[in-house]
Design an enzyme around this catalytic site. Structure first.
Site, PDB file in Angstrom:
ATOM      1  N   ALA A 109       0.848  -1.203   0.000  1.00 14.38           N
ATOM      2  CA  ALA A 109       0.000   0.000   0.000  1.00 14.38           C
ATOM      3  C   ALA A 109       0.876   1.243   0.000  1.00 14.38           C
ATOM      4  CB  ALA A 109      -0.920  -0.003   1.209  1.00 14.38           C
ATOM      5  N   GLN A 114      -6.511   0.311   6.664  1.00 12.39           N
ATOM      6  CA  GLN A 114      -7.029  -0.203   7.938  1.00 12.39           C
ATOM      7  C   GLN A 114      -8.547  -0.368   7.904  1.00 12.39           C
ATOM      8  OE1 GLN A 114      -5.253  -1.190  10.571  1.00 12.39           O
ATOM      9  NE2 GLN A 114      -3.230  -0.444   9.979  1.00 12.39           N
ATOM     10  N   SER A 163      -4.103  -3.005   1.280  1.00 14.68           N
ATOM     11  CA  SER A 163      -2.940  -3.868   1.503  1.00 14.68           C
ATOM     12  C   SER A 163      -3.396  -5.248   1.961  1.00 14.68           C
ATOM     13  CB  SER A 163      -2.063  -3.229   2.590  1.00 14.68           C
ATOM     14  OG  SER A 163      -0.916  -4.004   2.814  1.00 14.68           O
ATOM     15  N   HIS A 215      -1.797  -7.603   3.750  1.00 11.83           N
ATOM     16  CA  HIS A 215      -1.424  -8.170   5.054  1.00 11.83           C
ATOM     17  C   HIS A 215      -2.245  -7.633   6.220  1.00 11.83           C
ATOM     18  CE1 HIS A 215       1.401  -5.074   6.904  1.00 11.83           C
ATOM     19  NE2 HIS A 215       1.396  -4.632   5.656  1.00 11.83           N
ATOM     20  N   CYS A 238       5.021   1.731  13.110  1.00 14.93           N
ATOM     21  CA  CYS A 238       6.056   2.358  12.287  1.00 14.93           C
ATOM     22  C   CYS A 238       6.916   3.290  13.128  1.00 14.93           C
ATOM     23  CB  CYS A 238       5.425   3.151  11.154  1.00 14.93           C
ATOM     24  SG  CYS A 238       4.243   2.180  10.254  1.00 14.93           S
TER      25      CYS A 238
HETATM   26  N1  PLP Z   1      -1.571   3.072   5.402  1.00 15.73           N
HETATM   27  C1  PLP Z   1      -1.947   2.649   6.618  1.00 15.73           C
HETATM   28  C2  PLP Z   1      -3.101   3.317   7.303  1.00 15.73           C
HETATM   29  C3  PLP Z   1      -1.278   1.602   7.240  1.00 15.73           C
HETATM   30  O1  PLP Z   1      -1.652   1.182   8.446  1.00 15.73           O
HETATM   31  C4  PLP Z   1      -0.190   0.983   6.547  1.00 15.73           C
HETATM   32  C5  PLP Z   1       0.593  -0.086   7.198  1.00 15.73           C
HETATM   33  O2  PLP Z   1       0.888  -0.020   8.369  1.00 15.73           O
HETATM   34  C6  PLP Z   1       0.144   1.447   5.268  1.00 15.73           C
HETATM   35  C7  PLP Z   1      -0.562   2.499   4.735  1.00 15.73           C
HETATM   36  C8  PLP Z   1       1.247   0.835   4.484  1.00 15.73           C
HETATM   37  O3  PLP Z   1       0.880  -0.454   4.027  1.00 15.73           O
HETATM   38  P1  PLP Z   1       1.964  -1.487   3.489  1.00 15.73           P
HETATM   39  O4  PLP Z   1       2.498  -2.197   4.700  1.00 15.73           O
HETATM   40  O5  PLP Z   1       1.225  -2.420   2.566  1.00 15.73           O
HETATM   41  O6  PLP Z   1       3.002  -0.710   2.766  1.00 15.73           O
END
Ligand code: PLP
Length: 372
Positions: free
Chosen positions: A69, A177, A194, A196, A315
């Protein structure tokens, strides 16, 4: 280990693992080759694409697979700015977006794109009057997420998309999410998801694009994905994403009921000692971001190593920086550092949750006794 970190990632569904297995163990054709095996792989990818499209549930567009994502969001923002009409050179976004959007905006600011970062209230929600005031004919893109990854609050995406459209700007919604957890409202032109986060594999995401709103390509090469995103697709990852999406759609209601039950259990166990961060009502109930006076959340996590939970955002964890989301809702550094995020969902049992919450409470009380 008791897993309470469903916003960071989710356990792979057995159905998703089973859908991937043949494409890992037996079948290895390139889905873009014209051989019979290649066509079979391409067909499996198209089945998966349809399943993810159905889970997203929007009409009038199509879905392009990406590597994550994060890639989908980078592509949506950069590729939309690149094709924006002359004079439209500003992004309107919100201070509590994921780093995938915020860091991309900051990077673009270095090449003379303007960005307006809207504030949120103490409930974590955007004020639509602030959005209205920020919109004019200089806006090239409005980027607002559906469900916040740190505090779970749900932004009014349908109204945001309507206001963006009235101002002549497309809207990107980061629904990472939200997919499988809350309905994705009609209105956005670009939607990032995404695998996962919905019990699928890591390393695959997608961008749903309304017809006509496709961003300029970001990755150039073999012209896969209608020339929008070059690179050989992984049939295994696509099949895993498709199976997870199918399951998410089928299990939407039972999963929702289960999460609601877990939320009630959690509130009973945690109140009145803890305070919920962000709106309680406008929230995905599988996200419980809470704080407690005097608690050192980092120590709590290290005291309870067999329970997986998080400091605000996975993160930002370990970076030592207080979360930008908790700061945006007005928490002091001290309050942010005494906040934890518990995330639960489909495979969390009541018993696991109750056991973990009891130990979290005991560890927090022990910290208080020690400090007294
Ligand atoms: N956007 C949100 C709200 C997320 O929680 C995350 C992942 O933690 C991402 C984007 C990024 O997704 P990806 O892990 O597929 O890069």
């Amino acid at each position: 280990m008791i897993y309470l970190d469903y916003q960071a990632t989710t356990p792979v569904a057995p159905e998703a693992a089973a859908a991937m297995r043949p494409w890992i163990e037996e079948k290895f054709a390139n889905p873009h080759s014209p051989s019979r095996e290649g066509r079979e792989a391409a067909a499996a990818i198209e089945v998966a694409r349809k399943e993810v499209e159905l889970a997203v549930g929007l009409e009038g567009g199509s879905l392009t697979f990406t590597g994550s994502a994060t890639e989908a969001i980078n592509w949506a923002i950069k590729g939309t700015l690149e094709k924006a009409p002359a004079g439209r050179n500003r992004i309107v976004t919100v201070r509590t977006e994921h780093a995938a959007a915020l860091d991309t905006c900051e990077w673009l600011e270095r090449s003379s794109v303007d960005v307006t970062y809207l504030p949120v209230g103490s409930d974590g929600l955007l004020d639509l009057d602030d959005l209205k005031a920020a919109l004019d004919e200089s806006v090239a893109l409005v980027a607002v997420m559906l469900v916040n990854n740190e505090i779970g609050v749900i932004q009014p995406v349908a109204e945001i998309a309507r206001l963006a459209r009235e101002a002549g700007a497309p809207m990107l919604c980061d629904a990472v999410q939200g997919l499988g957890r809350v309905p994705i409202p009609e209105g956005p032109d670009l939607v990032a998801v995404s695998a996962h986060k919905i019990h699928g594999p890591k390393g695959i995401g997608a961008l749903w694009t309304r017809k006509g709103a496709e961003p300029q390509p970001f990755i150039h090469g073999g012209g896969q994905e209608q020339g929008l995103r070059s690179g050989t697709l992984s049939p295994a990852l696509c099949a895993g994403f498709g199976a997870a999406a199918k399951l998410a759609k089928e299990r939407f209601e039972p999963d929702d009921r289960h999460v609601e039950g877990l939320w009630k259990t959690a509130l009973e166990a945690l109140m009145p000692g803890w305070i919920v961060n962000g709106s309680v009502d406008q929230r995905y109930r599988g996200n419980l971001n809470i704080r407690r006076k005097g608690v050192d959340a980092a120590r709590l996590i290290s005291d309870l190593r067999d329970i997986a939970f998080s400091l605000g955002s996975a993160c930002a964890s370990g970076s030592g920086r207080p979360s930008h989301v908790l700061r945006a809702i007005g928490l002091s550094d001290r309050e942010a550092r005494s906040s934890i995020r518990l995330g639960f969902g489909r495979y969390t049992t009541e018993q696991e949750l109750t056991g973990a919450l009891q130990r979290i409470n005991e560890a927090a009380e022990a910290q208080e006794r020690f400090a007294a």
